[in-house]
Design a protein around this motif. Structure first.
Motif, PDB file in Angstrom:
ATOM      1  N   ALA A   5      -5.243  -0.504  -9.094  1.00 23.78           N
ATOM      2  CA  ALA A   5      -6.259  -1.137  -8.236  1.00 23.78           C
ATOM      3  C   ALA A   5      -5.801  -1.133  -6.779  1.00 23.78           C
ATOM      4  CB  ALA A   5      -6.495  -2.571  -8.702  1.00 23.78           C
ATOM      5  N   ILE A   6      -6.745  -1.045  -5.887  1.00 26.32           N
ATOM      6  CA  ILE A   6      -6.407  -0.990  -4.457  1.00 26.32           C
ATOM      7  C   ILE A   6      -5.642  -2.249  -4.010  1.00 26.32           C
ATOM      8  CG2 ILE A   6      -8.679  -1.867  -3.704  1.00 26.32           C
ATOM      9  CD1 ILE A   6      -8.395   0.089  -1.269  1.00 26.32           C
ATOM     10  N   GLU A   7      -6.021  -3.399  -4.560  1.00 31.03           N
ATOM     11  CA  GLU A   7      -5.351  -4.653  -4.155  1.00 31.03           C
ATOM     12  C   GLU A   7      -3.878  -4.627  -4.576  1.00 31.03           C
ATOM     13  OE1 GLU A   7      -7.861  -4.848  -6.674  1.00 31.03           O
ATOM     14  OE2 GLU A   7      -9.328  -4.573  -5.054  1.00 31.03           O
ATOM     15  N   ALA A   8      -3.594  -3.959  -5.687  1.00 34.02           N
ATOM     16  CA  ALA A   8      -2.203  -3.907  -6.165  1.00 34.02           C
ATOM     17  C   ALA A   8      -1.387  -2.922  -5.339  1.00 34.02           C
ATOM     18  CB  ALA A   8      -2.177  -3.499  -7.642  1.00 34.02           C
ATOM     19  N   ARG A   9      -2.023  -1.864  -4.871  1.00 29.75           N
ATOM     20  CA  ARG A   9      -1.279  -0.791  -4.191  1.00 29.75           C
ATOM     21  C   ARG A   9      -1.184  -1.019  -2.684  1.00 29.75           C
ATOM     22  NH1 ARG A   9       1.926   0.501  -7.352  1.00 29.75           N
ATOM     23  NH2 ARG A   9       2.530   2.097  -5.848  1.00 29.75           N
ATOM     24  N   ILE A  10      -2.232  -1.635  -2.109  1.00 23.64           N
ATOM     25  CA  ILE A  10      -2.200  -1.918  -0.667  1.00 23.64           C
ATOM     26  C   ILE A  10      -2.379  -3.433  -0.525  1.00 23.64           C
ATOM     27  CG2 ILE A  10      -3.089  -1.231   1.607  1.00 23.64           C
ATOM     28  CD1 ILE A  10      -4.514   1.125   0.220  1.00 23.64           C
ATOM     29  N   PRO A  11      -1.308  -4.187  -0.745  1.00 26.55           N
ATOM     30  CA  PRO A  11      -1.450  -5.647  -0.777  1.00 26.55           C
ATOM     31  C   PRO A  11      -1.759  -6.219   0.599  1.00 26.55           C
ATOM     32  CG  PRO A  11       0.856  -5.007  -0.935  1.00 26.55           C
ATOM     33  CD  PRO A  11       0.068  -3.738  -0.956  1.00 26.55           C
ATOM     34  N   ALA A  12      -2.164  -7.470   0.632  1.00 32.89           N
ATOM     35  CA  ALA A  12      -2.527  -8.128   1.892  1.00 32.89           C
ATOM     36  C   ALA A  12      -1.342  -8.153   2.863  1.00 32.89           C
ATOM     37  CB  ALA A  12      -3.009  -9.548   1.593  1.00 32.89           C
ATOM     38  N   SER A  13      -0.129  -8.127   2.328  1.00 32.90           N
ATOM     39  CA  SER A  13       1.061  -8.201   3.194  1.00 32.90           C
ATOM     40  C   SER A  13       1.356  -6.870   3.906  1.00 32.90           C
ATOM     41  CB  SER A  13       2.280  -8.559   2.334  1.00 32.90           C
ATOM     42  OG  SER A  13       2.444  -7.570   1.318  1.00 32.90           O
ATOM     43  N   CYS A  14       0.608  -5.827   3.596  1.00 34.51           N
ATOM     44  CA  CYS A  14       0.889  -4.504   4.187  1.00 34.51           C
ATOM     45  C   CYS A  14       0.635  -4.539   5.700  1.00 34.51           C
ATOM     46  CB  CYS A  14      -0.026  -3.458   3.529  1.00 34.51           C
ATOM     47  SG  CYS A  14       0.258  -1.792   4.156  1.00 34.51           S
ATOM     48  N   PRO A  15       1.596  -4.068   6.515  1.00 35.75           N
ATOM     49  CA  PRO A  15       1.357  -4.018   7.969  1.00 35.75           C
ATOM     50  C   PRO A  15       0.053  -3.278   8.261  1.00 35.75           C
ATOM     51  CG  PRO A  15       3.616  -3.386   7.456  1.00 35.75           C
ATOM     52  CD  PRO A  15       2.907  -3.516   6.146  1.00 35.75           C
ATOM     53  N   VAL A  16      -0.692  -3.800   9.227  1.00 35.61           N
ATOM     54  CA  VAL A  16      -2.054  -3.316   9.422  1.00 35.61           C
ATOM     55  C   VAL A  16      -2.116  -1.827   9.782  1.00 35.61           C
ATOM     56  CG1 VAL A  16      -2.238  -4.027  11.857  1.00 35.61           C
ATOM     57  CG2 VAL A  16      -4.276  -3.947  10.421  1.00 35.61           C
ATOM     58  N   THR A  17      -1.132  -1.356  10.547  1.00 27.35           N
ATOM     59  CA  THR A  17      -1.174   0.057  10.953  1.00 27.35           C
ATOM     60  C   THR A  17      -0.997   0.981   9.745  1.00 27.35           C
ATOM     61  OG1 THR A  17       1.131  -0.242  11.530  1.00 27.35           O
ATOM     62  CG2 THR A  17      -0.443  -0.150  13.349  1.00 27.35           C
ATOM     63  N   ILE A  18      -0.226   0.508   8.778  1.00 27.23           N
ATOM     64  CA  ILE A  18      -0.041   1.322   7.562  1.00 27.23           C
ATOM     65  C   ILE A  18      -1.261   1.187   6.661  1.00 27.23           C
ATOM     66  CG2 ILE A  18       1.374   1.599   5.469  1.00 27.23           C
ATOM     67  CD1 ILE A  18       3.801   0.745   7.135  1.00 27.23           C
ATOM     68  N   SER A  19      -1.732  -0.033   6.506  1.00 22.92           N
ATOM     69  CA  SER A  19      -2.863  -0.221   5.581  1.00 22.92           C
ATOM     70  C   SER A  19      -4.098   0.523   6.087  1.00 22.92           C
ATOM     71  CB  SER A  19      -3.145  -1.698   5.333  1.00 22.92           C
ATOM     72  OG  SER A  19      -3.846  -2.245   6.398  1.00 22.92           O
ATOM     73  N   GLU A  20      -4.249   0.644   7.400  1.00 26.22           N
ATOM     74  CA  GLU A  20      -5.426   1.354   7.916  1.00 26.22           C
ATOM     75  C   GLU A  20      -5.404   2.823   7.447  1.00 26.22           C
ATOM     76  OE1 GLU A  20      -5.925   1.336  12.150  1.00 26.22           O
ATOM     77  OE2 GLU A  20      -7.900   2.319  11.992  1.00 26.22           O
ATOM     78  N   ILE A  21      -4.241   3.438   7.565  1.00 28.65           N
ATOM     79  CA  ILE A  21      -4.133   4.842   7.117  1.00 28.65           C
ATOM     80  C   ILE A  21      -4.342   4.940   5.604  1.00 28.65           C
ATOM     81  CG2 ILE A  21      -2.543   6.812   6.918  1.00 28.65           C
ATOM     82  CD1 ILE A  21      -1.162   5.739   9.453  1.00 28.65           C
ATOM     83  N   LEU A  22      -3.682   4.037   4.886  1.00 28.77           N
ATOM     84  CA  LEU A  22      -3.793   4.094   3.420  1.00 28.77           C
ATOM     85  C   LEU A  22      -5.236   3.875   2.971  1.00 28.77           C
ATOM     86  CD1 LEU A  22      -0.565   2.166   2.272  1.00 28.77           C
ATOM     87  CD2 LEU A  22      -0.929   4.634   2.420  1.00 28.77           C
ATOM     88  N   ARG A  23      -5.921   2.970   3.615  1.00 25.38           N
ATOM     89  CA  ARG A  23      -7.309   2.687   3.210  1.00 25.38           C
ATOM     90  C   ARG A  23      -8.238   3.871   3.507  1.00 25.38           C
ATOM     91  NH1 ARG A  23      -8.183  -2.422   1.541  1.00 25.38           N
ATOM     92  NH2 ARG A  23      -6.323  -3.727   1.789  1.00 25.38           N
ATOM     93  N   ARG A  24      -7.998   4.495   4.653  1.00 22.43           N
ATOM     94  CA  ARG A  24      -8.853   5.667   4.966  1.00 22.43           C
ATOM     95  C   ARG A  24      -8.578   6.796   3.966  1.00 22.43           C
ATOM     96  NH1 ARG A  24     -11.706   4.944   9.768  1.00 22.43           N
ATOM     97  NH2 ARG A  24     -10.820   3.268  11.015  1.00 22.43           N
ATOM     98  N   ALA A  25      -7.317   6.952   3.602  1.00 26.88           N
ATOM     99  CA  ALA A  25      -6.995   7.974   2.597  1.00 26.88           C
ATOM    100  C   ALA A  25      -7.631   7.588   1.256  1.00 26.88           C
ATOM    101  CB  ALA A  25      -5.473   8.105   2.456  1.00 26.88           C
ATOM    102  N   TRP A  26      -7.516   6.333   0.900  1.00 21.86           N
ATOM    103  CA  TRP A  26      -8.050   5.849  -0.383  1.00 21.86           C
ATOM    104  C   TRP A  26      -9.557   6.134  -0.478  1.00 21.86           C
ATOM    105  CZ3 TRP A  26      -5.286   2.968  -4.202  1.00 21.86           C
ATOM    106  CH2 TRP A  26      -6.089   2.480  -5.251  1.00 21.86           C
ATOM    107  N   HIS A  27     -10.268   5.887   0.651  1.00 17.58           N
ATOM    108  CA  HIS A  27     -11.732   6.066   0.627  1.00 17.58           C
ATOM    109  C   HIS A  27     -12.153   7.482   1.038  1.00 17.58           C
ATOM    110  CE1 HIS A  27     -12.317   1.931  -0.415  1.00 17.58           C
ATOM    111  NE2 HIS A  27     -11.578   1.531   0.598  1.00 17.58           N
ATOM    112  N   HIS A  28     -11.220   8.371   1.168  1.00 18.99           N
ATOM    113  CA  HIS A  28     -11.492   9.775   1.510  1.00 18.99           C
ATOM    114  C   HIS A  28     -12.301   9.904   2.800  1.00 18.99           C
ATOM    115  CE1 HIS A  28     -11.110  10.190  -3.122  1.00 18.99           C
ATOM    116  NE2 HIS A  28      -9.934  10.172  -2.542  1.00 18.99           N
ATOM    117  N   ASP A  29     -11.910   9.085   3.772  1.00 16.62           N
ATOM    118  CA  ASP A  29     -12.583   9.099   5.077  1.00 16.62           C
ATOM    119  C   ASP A  29     -11.847  10.123   5.959  1.00 16.62           C
ATOM    120  OD1 ASP A  29     -13.467   8.667   7.633  1.00 16.62           O
ATOM    121  OD2 ASP A  29     -12.847   6.555   7.732  1.00 16.62           O
ATOM    122  N   LEU A  30     -12.227  11.372   5.812  1.00 13.92           N
ATOM    123  CA  LEU A  30     -11.493  12.466   6.461  1.00 13.92           C
ATOM    124  C   LEU A  30     -11.530  12.341   7.987  1.00 13.92           C
ATOM    125  CD1 LEU A  30      -9.909  15.080   6.097  1.00 13.92           C
ATOM    126  CD2 LEU A  30     -12.069  16.323   6.053  1.00 13.92           C
ATOM    127  N   ALA A  31     -12.698  12.069   8.529  1.00 14.28           N
ATOM    128  CA  ALA A  31     -12.816  12.014   9.991  1.00 14.28           C
ATOM    129  C   ALA A  31     -11.954  10.883  10.553  1.00 14.28           C
ATOM    130  CB  ALA A  31     -14.283  11.818  10.374  1.00 14.28           C
TER     131      ALA A  31
END
Ligand code: SAM
Length: 438
Positions: A5-31
C-alpha cells in the motif's frame, strides 16, 4: 507478503522532497516527474525507512497483473492500471540514472517487485537496464585495471565488489539522507549501480587462497564458513559433463579449472579421457588430493597414464593456463568453476584462453552461479555473458535444468546449515553450452 500500500511505502514521515518524487512515480505522472528529474540523483532517491525508490513506486503501484490490467487484454484495459504509462515512467527513470538493483526494506529490487507482481514488461525493462549498467561496469573496470598492481587490485576490487550490495544500497543512502536538511536531496553515489553480482561467497580471491579449508560430509567450506563447493551441486556437475561430452565418448581431452570436491573430475575420469588436466590453486585442496584416503586423484592417478596426460597443475589458473597454451595443448571439453573470483576473471578466461585452447568441435562450460541469489540478477547476467561471449567469438546455448530445492529453501537450514550465505536461491539452473563461432 510485503504490504504494497502507498501509505506503507511512502509514510507520512517521508521528507517532502522525496515523497513528491515517489508519489509522482507511483501515479505515473510522467510530465510532473520529468520536471523534477532535471536535478542529478533524484531518479534514485530512497525513502529513509522503507527504501522505496521511484522505480519501486512506479512498478509497485501497478499491483499484481491480472486480466484487468494486462495490456494483452485490451477489452478490460480501461478499468485498469495503464501499464504503458508505467513503462514510460520506468523508462524515463532509467534514462535519468535510476539504479536497477537498489533494494528496499523488503530486500526487493524493482525487478524483484515486478517479478512478484507478474508485471513481465516492467520486469524486462529492469533486466535491460541492468544489462546496460553491468556492460558499462565491465568497460570501466577494464579501464581501471590497466595501471593497478595485480595483488592490490585483487584485494581492493574484491572488497568493494564481493561485499553485500544490499547493505551498501540501503544503509549508505539512508545514512546520508538522515543527515541532510529536508529540502535538499543529496546526489546519489553514481557508482552505486556498478556493482557486479556477488560471487558464491563474500571473500576476495587472495583472502580465500590464504584461508583454512574444511572438507566435511557433503561440503567444502573455508574458515568463515563460506560454502566453496557443496554436494547438492552434483546433479549440475552431472548435467555439465553430459553437455560437454555428448554421448560420453572415451578418449577426449579435458581441462577442468578448480578441483573443489573433485565431483566433476570424478565424472570426467569415468569417461576414460586421453588427457585430463586439472588446475587447482588452493594449497589445502592440493594437500587433500595428495594425502586424503578419500581422494583418488593423487600421484597414482597421474602415473596411470602416459607422462603428462593426467595431471593436476598446482597454481592459479591465471599463472598456469598461459603455460598450457605455450605447450600447444588443445581440448575437447573445458570446464571452469573457481571460487572467490568475480565475473571479470571468468570473462578474461573465456575471452583470452578458451578460443585458443578449445579444439574445433569442442565445448566449453562454466558453473553458472552469476547473480544466483536473486532471479533478476541471474537474468541480467545471462544477457551480459551472452554479449561478452559473442565479443570473444563464442556461441552459447542454455540448457535449462530444474533444481531440486528440497533442503535449499532457507538460509542456515537444511543444506545451508553451517554455511554462511545461501548463494543459490533459484529453482532453475541455466547450463551454458559454449562453442566456437561459425
Ligand atoms: C567450487 S570449487 C570447484 C568444484 C568442482 N567443480 C567440483 O565438482 O567439485 C572451486 C575450486 O576452485 C579453486 N580455485 C579458486 N580460485 C582458483 C584459481 N584462481 N585458479 C585455480 N583454482 C582456483 C578453489 O580452490 C576450489 O577448489
Amino acid at each position: 507478503m510485503p504490504d504494497d500500500a502507498i501509505e506503507a511505502r511512502i509514510p507520512a514521515s517521508c521528507p517532502v522532497t522525496i515523497s513528491e518524487i515517489l508519489r509522482r512515480a507511483w501515479h505515473h505522472d510522467l510530465a510532473g516527474l520529468k520536471a523534477l528529474l532535471s536535478v542529478p540523483g533524484r531518479a534514485s532517491v530512497q525513502e529513509p525507512t522503507t527504501g522505496e525508490t521511484p522505480l519501486h513506486a512506479a512498478i509497485r503501484s501497478c499491483g499484481a497483473r491480472t486480466q484487468k490490467n494486462n495490456n494483452e487484454a485490451p477489452a478490460e484495459k480501461s478499468a485498469s492500471v495503464d501499464i504503458e504509462a508505467a513503462k514510460a515512467v520506468v523508462h524515463e527513470l532509467f534514462l535519468s540514472g535510476a539504479i536497477w538493483n537498489d533494494v528496499d526494506s523488503n530486500n526487493e529490487t524493482p525487478g524483484c517487485v515486478a517479478a512478484r507482481l507478474a508485471q513481465d514488461d516492467l520486469y524486462n525493462e529492469c533486466v535491460s537496464a541492468g544489462m546496460r549498467a553491468e556492460l558499462l561496469f565491465g568497460l570501466l573496470d577494464g579501464y581501471e585495471a590497466l595501471d593497478s598492481d595485480a595483488e592490490e587490485e585483487d584485494e581492493d576490487n574484491g572488497e568493494d565488489k564481493a561485499n553485500n550490495r544490499e547493505d551498501a544500497a540501503t544503509n549508505e543512502d539512508t545514512e546520508h539522507q538522515d543527515d541532510a536538511p529536508e529540502d535538499i536531496i543529496l546526489e546519489s553515489d553514481p557508482d552505486r549501480a556498478f556493482l557486479p553480482p556477488q560471487t558464491e561467497g563474500t571473500v576476495t580471491s587472495a583472502a580465500y587462497l590464504r584461508a583454512n579449508l574444511t572438507y566435511t560430509d557433503g561440503k567444502l567450506v573455508d574458515d568463515q564458513n563460506n560454502g566453496v563447493m557443496m554436494a547438492w551441486e552434483t546433479s549440475i556437475m552431472r548435467s555439465s559433463v553430459d553437455a560437454l561430452l555428448p554421448g560420453l565418448p572415451a578418449g577426449k581431452r579435458i581441462l577442468n579449472i578448480g578441483f573443489g570436491m573433485g565431483i566433476i573430475d570424478g565424472m570426467f575420469r569415468e569417461t576414460q579421457p586421453s588427457r585430463h588436466h586439472i588446475v587447482e590453486a588452493h594449497p589445502e585442496v592440493l594437500k587433500h588430493v595428495e594425502t586424503s584416503p578419500d581422494c583418488t586423484f593423487g600421484k597414482d592417478w597421474e602415473a596411470s597414464a602416459s607422462e603428462g596426460a593426467y595431471k593436476i597443475y598446482a597454481g592459479k589458473w591465471q599463472e598456469v593456463v598461459p603455460g598450457l597454451l605455450e605447450q600447444g595443448e588443445l581440448y575437447d571439453a573445458i570446464y571452469f568453476d573457481t571460487f572467490g573470483e568475480d565475473y571479470s576473471q571468468l570473462r578474461m578466461f573465456f575471452t583470452e584462453y578458451v578460443p585458443a585452447l578449445l579444439d574445433e568441435g569442442g565445448i566449453f562450460g562454466f558453473f553458472n552461479g552469476l547473480g544466483a541469489d536473486r532471479k533478476v540478477c541471474y537474468d541480467v547476467y545471462t544477457k551480459v555473458v551472452e554479449m561478452h561471449l559473442a565479443d570473444a567469438g563464442l556461441d552459447i546455448e542454455w540448457n535449462e535444468l530444474d533444481v531440486d530445492m528440497k533442503g535449499l529453501e532457507k538460509e542456515g537450514k537444511g543444506e545451508w546449515s553451517g554455511v554462511k550465505r545461501r548463494y543459490w536461491t533459484l529453482d532453475k539452473y541455466r547450463l551454458p553450452v559454449i562453442t566456437l563461432m561459425g
